[in-house]
Scaffold this motif. Sequence first.
Motif, PDB file in Angstrom:
ATOM      1  N   MET A   1       0.841  -1.197   0.000  1.00  0.00           N
ATOM      2  CA  MET A   1       0.000   0.000   0.000  1.00  0.00           C
ATOM      3  C   MET A   1       0.881   1.254   0.000  1.00  0.00           C
ATOM      4  N   THR A   2       0.550   2.220  -0.871  1.00  0.00           N
ATOM      5  CA  THR A   2       1.329   3.441  -0.970  1.00  0.00           C
ATOM      6  C   THR A   2       0.943   4.417   0.133  1.00  0.00           C
ATOM      7  N   SER A   3       1.943   4.892   0.884  1.00  0.00           N
ATOM      8  CA  SER A   3       1.669   5.832   1.959  1.00  0.00           C
ATOM      9  C   SER A   3       1.432   7.223   1.375  1.00  0.00           C
ATOM     10  N   GLU A   4       0.857   8.101   2.210  1.00  0.00           N
ATOM     11  CA  GLU A   4       0.636   9.475   1.771  1.00  0.00           C
ATOM     12  C   GLU A   4       1.965  10.153   1.446  1.00  0.00           C
ATOM     13  N   LEU A   5       3.010   9.808   2.199  1.00  0.00           N
ATOM     14  CA  LEU A   5       4.324  10.392   1.957  1.00  0.00           C
ATOM     15  C   LEU A   5       4.877   9.939   0.607  1.00  0.00           C
ATOM     16  N   ASP A   6       4.710   8.651   0.302  1.00  0.00           N
ATOM     17  CA  ASP A   6       5.174   8.129  -0.987  1.00  0.00           C
ATOM     18  C   ASP A   6       4.432   8.802  -2.137  1.00  0.00           C
ATOM     19  N   LEU A   7       3.117   8.947  -1.991  1.00  0.00           N
ATOM     20  CA  LEU A   7       2.319   9.560  -3.040  1.00  0.00           C
ATOM     21  C   LEU A   7       2.723  11.019  -3.245  1.00  0.00           C
ATOM     22  N   ALA A 170       1.505  -1.182  -5.739  1.00  0.00           N
ATOM     23  CA  ALA A 170       2.142  -0.009  -5.145  1.00  0.00           C
ATOM     24  C   ALA A 170       3.576   0.174  -5.630  1.00  0.00           C
ATOM     25  N   ASP A 171       4.313  -0.938  -5.809  1.00  0.00           N
ATOM     26  CA  ASP A 171       5.713  -0.811  -6.216  1.00  0.00           C
ATOM     27  C   ASP A 171       5.855  -0.463  -7.696  1.00  0.00           C
TER      28      ASP A 171
END
Length: 217
Positions: A1-7, A170-171
Amino acid sequence: MTSELDLAALLCSRLCHDMLSPVGALNNGLELLADEKDPAMRQRCLELLEQSALISANKLKFFRLAYGAAGGFGEQVPVDEPRELLTSLTDADERLTLEWAVGPTSLSKSAVKVLLNLAAMGLDSLVRGGTLAVGAERADGNTEIAVRASGPRVAFDANVGKALDGSLSADELSGRTAPAHMIRLLAERDGGAVQYHHGEGALILGAVLPDAEGLIG
């Protein structure tokens, strides 16, 4: 799952990628102007600098509404704002034509983000120019947004489509697919959905949002 920081990082990467060309043109123009002595050529350099500065400003305004918090606006954004932004982008390329069919007078910030990002995907697909048709209306208790890109060649990244329908892992997310992932999350959070269809000569992108997060007017 993509975090808000990653996004957020991926969206920043996309912004930087799209700003590199006009800002680079500004830098090159300034270097040429510093060395140029001919008055006619200096005038041409100034014209190119003005053009690059305008493109940079328009892109930043676009990203402010498409990705950011849209500070300075209330919960509703006048439809003239996204229309002017898209007009500035299509006017910059004589091969592009914008058709605008948004009836209501204002959109929520969520609806603006969805509309602008879908429109940006449509513009990206028109590699040889064409027509971008943008529409929105209220129907059956929902807000419906539709974008149609048509032209001699309409290219669409399959991974952007996967990000829209949630099948991209996500990756596999990148700066290119992050906007699609973001607006899918926005729509799902508000009880709506996004969809697309890529056919011969056209790309159709759409979203349905509950009235509470849609248009008023």
